[in-house]
Design a protein around this motif. Structure first.
Motif, PDB file in Angstrom:
ATOM      1  N   THR A   1      -3.133   1.199   6.850  1.00 29.67           N
ATOM      2  CA  THR A   1      -4.220   1.123   7.893  1.00 29.67           C
ATOM      3  C   THR A   1      -3.143   1.965   8.522  1.00 29.67           C
ATOM      4  OG1 THR A   1      -3.265  -1.050   7.810  1.00 29.67           O
ATOM      5  CG2 THR A   1      -5.431  -1.061   7.081  1.00 29.67           C
ATOM      6  N   ASP A   2      -3.968   1.630   9.783  1.00 30.30           N
ATOM      7  CA  ASP A   2      -3.002   2.378  11.361  1.00 30.30           C
ATOM      8  C   ASP A   2      -1.654   0.474  11.376  1.00 30.30           C
ATOM      9  OD1 ASP A   2      -4.641   3.635  11.846  1.00 30.30           O
ATOM     10  OD2 ASP A   2      -5.629   3.032  13.842  1.00 30.30           O
TER      11      ASP A   2
ATOM     12  N   LYS B   1      -0.601   3.975  18.276  1.00 35.22           N
ATOM     13  CA  LYS B   1      -0.939   4.104  17.536  1.00 35.22           C
ATOM     14  C   LYS B   1      -2.211   5.410  17.203  1.00 35.22           C
ATOM     15  CE  LYS B   1      -1.215  -1.087  17.527  1.00 35.22           C
ATOM     16  NZ  LYS B   1      -1.959  -1.590  15.938  1.00 35.22           N
TER      17      LYS B   1
ATOM     18  N   ARG C   1      -9.215   9.375   2.162  1.00 40.06           N
ATOM     19  CA  ARG C   1      -9.736   8.650   3.409  1.00 40.06           C
ATOM     20  C   ARG C   1      -9.032   7.431   2.832  1.00 40.06           C
ATOM     21  NH1 ARG C   1     -13.161  11.733   5.614  1.00 40.06           N
ATOM     22  NH2 ARG C   1     -13.803  13.821   4.228  1.00 40.06           N
TER      23      ARG C   1
ATOM     24  N   THR D   1      -2.409   8.478  16.137  1.00 41.86           N
ATOM     25  CA  THR D   1      -1.978   8.913  14.589  1.00 41.86           C
ATOM     26  C   THR D   1      -1.174  11.108  14.571  1.00 41.86           C
ATOM     27  OG1 THR D   1      -3.264   8.344  13.922  1.00 41.86           O
ATOM     28  CG2 THR D   1      -2.612   9.463  11.523  1.00 41.86           C
TER      29      THR D   1
ATOM     30  N   SER E   1       1.039  -1.020  -0.432  1.00 42.51           N
ATOM     31  CA  SER E   1      -0.179   0.159   0.210  1.00 42.51           C
ATOM     32  C   SER E   1       0.550   1.339   0.063  1.00 42.51           C
ATOM     33  CB  SER E   1      -0.031  -0.028   1.195  1.00 42.51           C
ATOM     34  OG  SER E   1      -1.695  -0.854   1.465  1.00 42.51           O
TER      35      SER E   1
ATOM     36  N   GLN F   1      -7.650   5.400   4.850  1.00 39.68           N
ATOM     37  CA  GLN F   1      -7.768   4.588   6.288  1.00 39.68           C
ATOM     38  C   GLN F   1      -7.306   2.612   6.012  1.00 39.68           C
ATOM     39  OE1 GLN F   1      -8.887   7.242   5.941  1.00 39.68           O
ATOM     40  NE2 GLN F   1      -8.522   8.566   7.922  1.00 39.68           N
ATOM     41  N   ASP F   2      -8.196   2.381   5.176  1.00 39.76           N
ATOM     42  CA  ASP F   2      -8.615   0.424   5.074  1.00 39.76           C
ATOM     43  C   ASP F   2      -7.208   0.902   3.871  1.00 39.76           C
ATOM     44  OD1 ASP F   2      -9.900   2.277   2.609  1.00 39.76           O
ATOM     45  OD2 ASP F   2     -10.787   0.169   2.901  1.00 39.76           O
TER      46      ASP F   2
ATOM     47  N   ILE G   1       0.411  10.181   6.550  1.00 38.54           N
ATOM     48  CA  ILE G   1      -0.623   9.869   7.244  1.00 38.54           C
ATOM     49  C   ILE G   1      -1.435  11.190   6.675  1.00 38.54           C
ATOM     50  CG2 ILE G   1      -0.993  10.840   9.765  1.00 38.54           C
ATOM     51  CD1 ILE G   1       1.519   9.476  10.778  1.00 38.54           C
TER      52      ILE G   1
ATOM     53  N   ARG H   1      -3.828  10.065   3.801  1.00 36.83           N
ATOM     54  CA  ARG H   1      -4.705   8.655   3.973  1.00 36.83           C
ATOM     55  C   ARG H   1      -5.403   9.344   4.725  1.00 36.83           C
ATOM     56  NH1 ARG H   1      -4.305   4.640   8.824  1.00 36.83           N
ATOM     57  NH2 ARG H   1      -4.478   6.252  10.694  1.00 36.83           N
ATOM     58  N   MET H   2      -5.502  10.439   5.177  1.00 27.22           N
ATOM     59  CA  MET H   2      -6.464  11.518   5.884  1.00 27.22           C
ATOM     60  C   MET H   2      -7.603  12.292   5.009  1.00 27.22           C
ATOM     61  SD  MET H   2      -5.413  13.120   9.732  1.00 27.22           S
ATOM     62  CE  MET H   2      -4.589  12.170  10.756  1.00 27.22           C
TER      63      MET H   2
END
Lengths: 453, 181
Positions: free
Chosen positions: A288-289, A362, A282, A364, A106, A284-285, A275, A278-279
């Motif tokens: 990922t974290d 965790k 969108r 962000t 990713s 986030q999937d 960071i 991805r914000m």
């Protein structure tokens, strides 16, 4: 390697929507307002860069703070900083590929783009640092009418070849990774101009099994070549310092310590970009974290190697019992630039220790803040190496001070503007996540899932 | 509908990779050589299923690396010893250890260039026009569709027979691909 440092299996992305999601960023009709705002901001800084470089070409490097004894100021600090940032991109795409770390999928595309743009920013600095940059081609071995040839025993020539090779290989690696995705955009694009441009760039890729086979072999071989390359490039960059006899520029620990520092700052930059990205989009999937957690772990590990490098520099100075080496460390800790030395220790060693905590990794925003601190810290490291080593060398009568001018700062921030501008153009016009690789990963996971059932 | 006078081959679509792999193996087992499969992402075992054994990429890259390295070292040696000898305190002109970094970099550069250019050349790319692009459904090959094509140049090619075979192999649809003009 019995227990991998980072977990191997990423959480499965939602397969069917991947292609739509990634291509929609490129193919959407309307450019988001946020993009325009960010572009306006970064392009303003790019213009600042253009102005400062133009003024530099008109007046010469006297507009900078460099002078005897500190002949290498911001230009070389910025060069090493940018090259180092670039290295994480190659590390993620090549070394993690060879180690079958599928979690790279990713993030590898924009990490490679980051490499390319960072190397572009880096390459600019030695060129504009030449008093007469229009003679840069004198470094290229060609049969000149003057009969003069380059001096291949000089680390500066090694550097020119290393960075030139690195820029070329990074571009090729990024481009062949893009070919299948460019074909995806070609086939989904509705506008004629888009079809022609993406079609030409995709070179007529049609997903043939025979082509895929050669493509995969070539990609893997490229990764195998890029891995020693990335290590050799920063080793050679460190030779610019390690081969000299100036105290502080004369240590065999430099190559490994520079390579670790490059990985450190590069991973910090990947986090700095990933960071917000991805914000905004969108994602986030996909990013990922869990990806951020792995990046933070690698960053922490590289930071510890850097800390070991600092320790060895101090140990070497003490153990060698060499007056000048001991004075160098003493001068760093108590001299006029002591503030940068302590700021460097805080940014690069103290604050990143927070990453041992899962809660911090965790969080962000906190992670982004730490990544920015490391970016600053790594810039300070190069400042300490370049400036404090040069400003007080063997002969006290030639000691001096270095004060950066407004043009030094303008060029530094301008280069950041150029970097962000290029990154924004990339996000808008090219797929920032590898579609074919994410699809392949989703497919393989679905198949192995069926087999388990 | 009149069959086209000349065709490039027959194209069949499959709904998933399992059906595609099975069909590819069966058709290859029947002796078709001019067969190719098209997928949005690399499918493990597909190239082997249509009879591809080795790609030869590693040999291409090895030759590229050796050429890059030999050219790199020879260039530096020639410049330092023949073209522009500099006597610095009587040190040897052929100071080979200091030529190694550039030799290494050019070895990598030679290998990387040959990997990319070799891959493109062996794949016959760039090839901006291809008869398969005439089929509207083939646009999906880069997103979510899987195809097999048997070319008309195959010695065993017989349009009717191949069309039947493809239909029997669980293909969702079969097209006649017109030959390029």
């Amino acid at each position: 390697m019995s227990v991998p440092a980072v977990e191997r299996t990423p959480p499965a992305p939602v397969a069917h929507s991947v292609t739509d999601r990634i291509t929609s960023v490129v193919l959407q009709r309307r450019t988001p307002v946020n993009w325009y705002l960010a572009f306006a901001f970064s392009f303003t800084w790019t213009l600042v860069l253009f102005v400062s470089v133009t003024w530099l070409f008109i007046r010469g490097i006297g507009i900078w703070g460099v002078n005897v004894p500190v002949g290498w100021g911001f230009a070389i600090i910025n060069f090493v900083w940018w090259v180092g940032i670039g290295h994480a991109g190659t590390l993620i795409s090549a070394i993690l590929l060879l180690f079958h770390q599928e979690w790279r999928t990713s993030i590898n595309r924009f990490a490679e783009a980051m490499t390319l743009f960072a190397v572009a920013c880096a390459g600019m600095f030695p060129l504009i640092h030449m008093g007469r940059p229009w003679f840069f081609y004198w470094m290229i071995p060609y049969p000149a009418t003057t009969g003069v040839w380059p001096q291949f025993r000089s680390p500066l020539m090694w550097d020119a070849f290393a960075v030139g090779t690195y820029a070329t290989v990074s571009l090729l690696f990024w481009y062949i990774g893009l070919i299948p995705d460019l074909a995806t955009i070609r086939d989904r694009c509705r506008s004629r101009s888009g079809q022609i441009i993406y079609g030409a760039l995709a070179l007529g890729w049609r997903g043939s099994a025979r082509h895929w086979k050669r493509y995969q072999d070539a990609y893997l071989l490229m990764a195998g070549l890029a891995t020693p390359l990335v290590i050799s490039v920063h080793t050679i960059v460190s030779f610019d310092f390690a081969m000299a006899i100036v105290p502080g520029w004369h240590a065999t620990v430099f190559p490994p310590y520079f390579v670790a520092g490059a990985i450190y700052s590069g991973f910090a930059m990947v986090l700095t970009i990933a960071i917000p990205l991805r914000m905004v989009f969108r994602l986030q999937d996909l990013v990922t974290d869990w990806h951020l957690d792995n990046l933070a772990k690698v960053m922490l590990a590289a930071g510890m190697v850097v800390a070991y490098g600092y320790l060895m520099e101090h140990f070497g100075a003490w153990y060698s019992d060499e007056t000048y080496d001991r004075f160098l460390i003493y001068n760093r800790q108590t001299g006029p630039y002591a503030a940068t030395y302590y700021a460097l220790l805080i940014c690069n060693i103290a604050i990143p220790q927070l990453l041992w905590s899962t809660r911090v990794r965790k969080n962000t925003l906190l992670l982004l803040a730490i990544a920015l601190v490391v970016n600053v810290g790594m810039w300070l490291e190069r400042f300490v190496i370049v400036v404090t080593s040069l400003h007080r060398d063997h002969l006290p009568s030639s000691w001096g001070m270095y004060y950066p001018t407004i043009w030094d700062w303008a060029t530094l921030f301008g280069s950041m503007g150029l970097f962000v501008t290029l990154l924004l153009l990339f996000i808008r016009f090219l797929p920032m996540i590898s579609i074919s690789e994410v699809q392949e990963m989703a497919h393989d996971q679905a198949v192995s899932h069926e087999e388990v059932m | 509908m009149n069959p086209p006078t000349t065709i490039y081959g027959l194209l069949a679509q499959y709904s998933n990779t399992a059906a595609l792999l099975k069909a590819a193996e069966e058709l290859t087992a029947r002796g078709y050589k001019q067969i190719d499969a098209y997928t949005p992402f690399p499918v493990e075992g597909l190239a082997e299923a249509i009879g591809v054994k080795k790609t030869g990429m590693s040999l291409v890259v090895l030759v590229g690396c050796i050429c890059g390295g030999v050219i790199g070292f020879t260039m530096q040696w020639w410049v330092a010893v023949v073209a522009y000898p500099l006597n610095i305190g009587g040190r040897p002109l052929n100071s080979w250890p200091s030529f190694l970094p550039i030799t290494f970099e050019l070895t990598i550069l030679g290998g990387a260039l040959s990997a990319v250019l070799g891959m493109l050349a062996l794949n016959g790319l760039p090839c901006l026009y291809h008869p398969l692009f005439e089929i509207e459904a083939f646009r999906h090959v880069t997103s979510d569709a899987f195809f097999i094509c048997i070319k008309a140049t195959d010695p065993l090619f017989d349009a009717e027979q191949v069309r039947q075979l493809l239909a029997d192999s669980n293909a969702t649809e079969v097209w006649d691909v017109p030959a390029s003009l």
